[in-house]
Design an enzyme around this catalytic site. Structure first.
Site, short mmCIF file in Angstrom:
data_model
loop_
_atom_site.label_atom_id
_atom_site.label_comp_id
_atom_site.label_asym_id
_atom_site.label_seq_id
_atom_site.Cartn_x
_atom_site.Cartn_y
_atom_site.Cartn_z
N PHE A 111 19.47 -3.55 21.95
CA PHE A 111 20.71 -4.34 22.16
C PHE A 111 21.98 -3.61 21.71
CE2 PHE A 111 20.01 -7.58 18.37
CZ PHE A 111 20.16 -6.56 17.46
N GLU A 112 23.09 -4.21 22.06
CA GLU A 112 24.43 -3.61 21.86
C GLU A 112 24.52 -2.20 22.45
OE1 GLU A 112 26.35 -4.31 18.11
OE2 GLU A 112 25.32 -6.23 17.87
N GLY A 113 23.92 -2.06 23.62
CA GLY A 113 23.88 -0.76 24.30
C GLY A 113 22.56 -0.09 23.94
#
Ligand SMILES: Cc1cc2nc3c(=O)[nH]c(=O)nc-3n(C[C@H](O)[C@H](O)[C@H](O)COP(=O)(O)OP(=O)(O)OC[C@H]3O[C@@H](n4cnc5c(N)ncnc54)[C@H](O)[C@@H]3O)c2cc1C
Length: 641
Positions: free
Chosen positions: A430-432
């Site tokens: 997550f978050e890239g």
């Protein structure tokens, strides 16, 4: 403008996005200008700009004192009140803990004091997340999602004074916020976004379904990304909105459950004709993705903070256990195979913390652009923390695979090694995701080449543009290439002020030039096809991450002068150099082309026979659920505390 009741299930125009359009959307969200210097950008251009990180930035004393006071309170609270084992068992953070954290000000750590927050620096905020995450990773994730990607951060960057006055005090006082970008069909590729915000009198109707919103079941204020259709007076495009979570038409349809972070309050949320007033647009229409990316710059530091905490915890457990456990006549830490794992955990945790502290300090003193550094640390910390946790499980042997509760029931220490492995895994997604981080940093790494020579390799550029680009490139490369041939790293006494670490700093300087030369050769060789060479590009990025970690470790160790720190920095650099050399070799000696060809054959089913011998997959349902616009048909499962 429309007030229609009926809306299609996702806009077909957005769900049939080809590769080129996806790239264009990502490209248009990119911040193209560089107003401040960047250590990372210079590194990929072959220039070790130590002056940007050395001397080690010093925090503002008043802010540091405020941070220390809060950290002491948070530590006392976490020790007395947070039972990580219970949160894991119940898959729930107790109401009183949420309220207690609110009273302490933990929901306003990053909010300015004038709006009721604590106004902590990035450094102290990250230290608080490291600390609280060691008590419960789920609480770390909750506080981080609330402040790093939820409403406070985009408002801090782009909010109007009215928006800040209206929302920040509520959030600082303990209301929870969430960030909703992902949809069933939108993960790494925002171009497919199909939630819509249709302009109506005084605002917008919001429709769509948002998946995996961390804090989504608890939040009262949401940042929602939706697409505004272009129309007269409306530029349109993906736009960020502040949405009151109890607005009519918002339904929290599910709380999702995961491999780890069992206490996470993560939702599937439906929006059906939710009215959002015009004044709740953050920034301007069409700026949504840019806002998301800018928000994530510092947001990514907080994710690394939880990885640093995990590294420290792994080290603490591994140190004590490997000294205590005796097999084959000696403590297991004396066997070389285990010793190597201990050394990796110790050195990597030191490096990771150095990188994080440095990136935070650079963000705090606001002189540098840290977008590349933030991407590098997110990538490096999430990947290495996973390896460290895996090493810990191995060092713990069978006990590494056993749950804390089961260990406790047998009268042993309830060490949750298997849990940390599960909890950490999501950080690489997550978050890239790791791949998206590598793409993002790679894009910046080759930016200098694209900005001077991009038109030469762009198949769609007209001849006149190619000719102009050719002239520009000639000038740029004429000046730049010679700088890659020689440098301070080749001088025997270069960087002598680093003492025993000087050979490593010289290595970084030489490796940065080599990296840049290799990137240039690759650009010249593959031209327009370069963007598809992920194997090559991602290794370039991984080398950059190792070099940044080495530089941060060396500067920190020399600044602090602590003998243990100097030893760890030296050890880390030696380990990192082995990895960097292997990566350099693999730039040109690899199976990338073969692998791509094989993968195509896998996808075509050529190797299906390899799957024989197991039960066939007969799971019902879709791979990706289709959502239909309209009112929710299920009960709202939001949680109030
Ligand atoms: C626990 C949890 C919490 C989350 N919290 C939030 C939240 O608060 N808010 C929110 O909006 N979202 C949230 N997400 C969503 C998360 O950000 C996405 O899962 C993530 O962006 C990846 O998207 P995806 O899962 O759809 O994977 P996909 O995009 O489908 O990717 C699948 C795989 O393909 C790779 N891939 C995709 N594109 C490329 C490419 N161009 N090149 C190379 N590889 C590629 C990916 O790296 C990945 O390995 C959360 C997810 C989880 C599981």
């Amino acid at each position: 403008m429309t007030t229609t009741d009926e809306r299609p299930a996702g806009d077909p125009a957005t769900t049939n996005v080809d590769e080129r359009q996806a790239r264009q959307v990502a490209e248009s969200a990119r911040e193209t200008s560089w107003r401040k210097p960047s250590f990372g950008k210079e590194l990929f251009l072959g220039r070790l700009r130590l002056d940007l990180i050395d001397p080690w930035p010093t925090p503002d004393p008043e802010a540091a004192a405020r941070g220390a006071e809060f950290l002491a309170k948070l530590r006392a609270y976490a020790e007395a009140e947070i039972d990580g084992g219970q949160i894991e068992r119940d898959a729930r953070i107790p109401d009183e803990v949420l309220r207690g954290l609110g009273e302490l000000g933990a929901f306003g750590m990053k909010i300015e004091q004038e709006y009721g927050g604590l106004g902590l620096s990035n450094l102290d905020y990250c230290r608080a997340l490291t600390l609280v995450g060691s008590a419960s990773p789920a609480i770390g994730a909750l506080l981080s999602a609330h402040q790093s990607i939820g409403v406070p951060q985009p408002l801090k960057l782009l909010g109007t004074p009215e928006q800040k006055k209206r929302y920040l005090p509520r959030l600082a006082a303990g209301e929870v916020s969430a960030f909703l970008l992902t949809e069933p069909d939108v993960g790494s590729d925002p171009a497919r976004l199909s939630s819509t915000a249709t302009p109506v009198q005084g605002g917008y109707w919001l429709d769509g379904v948002k998946l995996w919103a961390t804090n989504g079941t608890l939040a009262t204020l949401l940042v929602v990304m939706a697409r505004v259709p272009a129309s007269e007076g409306h530029k349109g495009g993906i736009t960020a909105f502040i949405v009151e979570a109890d607005s009519p038409g918002v339904t929290v349809e599910r709380r999702n459950a995961f491999l780890g972070l069992r206490g996470l309050e993560n939702s599937l949320t439906r929006f059906h004709q939710v009215f959002v007033p015009t004044e709740n647009v953050i920034g301007r229409e069409g700026q949504g993705l840019k806002i998301a990316l800018t928000t994530l710059n510092t947001g990514r530091l907080s994710l690394a903070a939880s990885c640093v905490g995990a590294g420290k915890w792994c080290l603490s457990v591994a140190r004590q256990w490997a000294a205590e456990r005796v097999q084959w006549g000696v403590p297991i830490g004396r066997h070389e195979a285990v010793a190597k794992r201990l050394a990796f955990i110790a050195a990597t945790t030191y490096a990771m913390e150095s990188m994080l502290d440095l990136s935070c300090l650079l963000a705090d003193d606001n002189r540098n652009d840290i977008r590349i550094e933030a991407g590098l640390i997110k990538l490096f910390a999430s990947e290495k923390a996973w390896l460290m946790a895996d090493d810990l499980v191995q060092i713990r042997g069978g006990r590494g695979f056993e749950t804390a509760e089961s260990l406790r029931a047998r009268g042993e220490k309830g060490i949750a090694a298997e849990q940390i492995l599960r909890d950490l895994r999501i950080n690489r997604i997550f978050e890239g995701s790791t791949e998206v981080m590598q793409l993002m940093v790679a894009r910046e790494a080759v930016d200098a080449h694209l900005s001077v020579a991009g038109d030469i390799i762009d198949p769609e550029a007209a001849f006149s543009r190619k000719a102009r680009a050719g002239a520009r490139a000639g000038l740029f490369y004429g000046r730049w290439l010679p700088t890659l041939a020689v440098g301070k790293g080749q001088l025997p006494g270069g960087y002598g002020d680093f003492g025993a670490l000087a050979p490593h700093v010289r290595y970084i300087e030489r490796a940065a030039r080599k990296l840049s030369r290799e990137t240039f050769y690759a650009m010249a060789r593959w031209r327009g096809k370069m963007e598809r060479k992920q194997g090559f590009l991602f290794r370039v990025v991984d080398i950059g991450a190792e070099l940044y970690a080495m530089a941060a470790s060396c500067v920190r160790a020399r600044t602090e002068g602590d003998p243990a720190g100097l030893e760890l920095a030296d050890l880390f650099c030696r380990q990192a150099r082995v990895r960097v050399e292997a990566l350099f070799t693999a730039l040109w000696q690899n199976t990338d082309t073969l692998d791509v060809r094989a993968a195509r054959r896998v996808l075509e089913g050529r190797y299906e026979s390899v799957e024989e011998g197991i039960l066939p997959l007969d799971e019902p349902g879709e791979w990706v659920a289709k959502w239909q616009a309209g009112q929710s048909t299920v009960e709202d499962v939001r949680r109030r505390f």
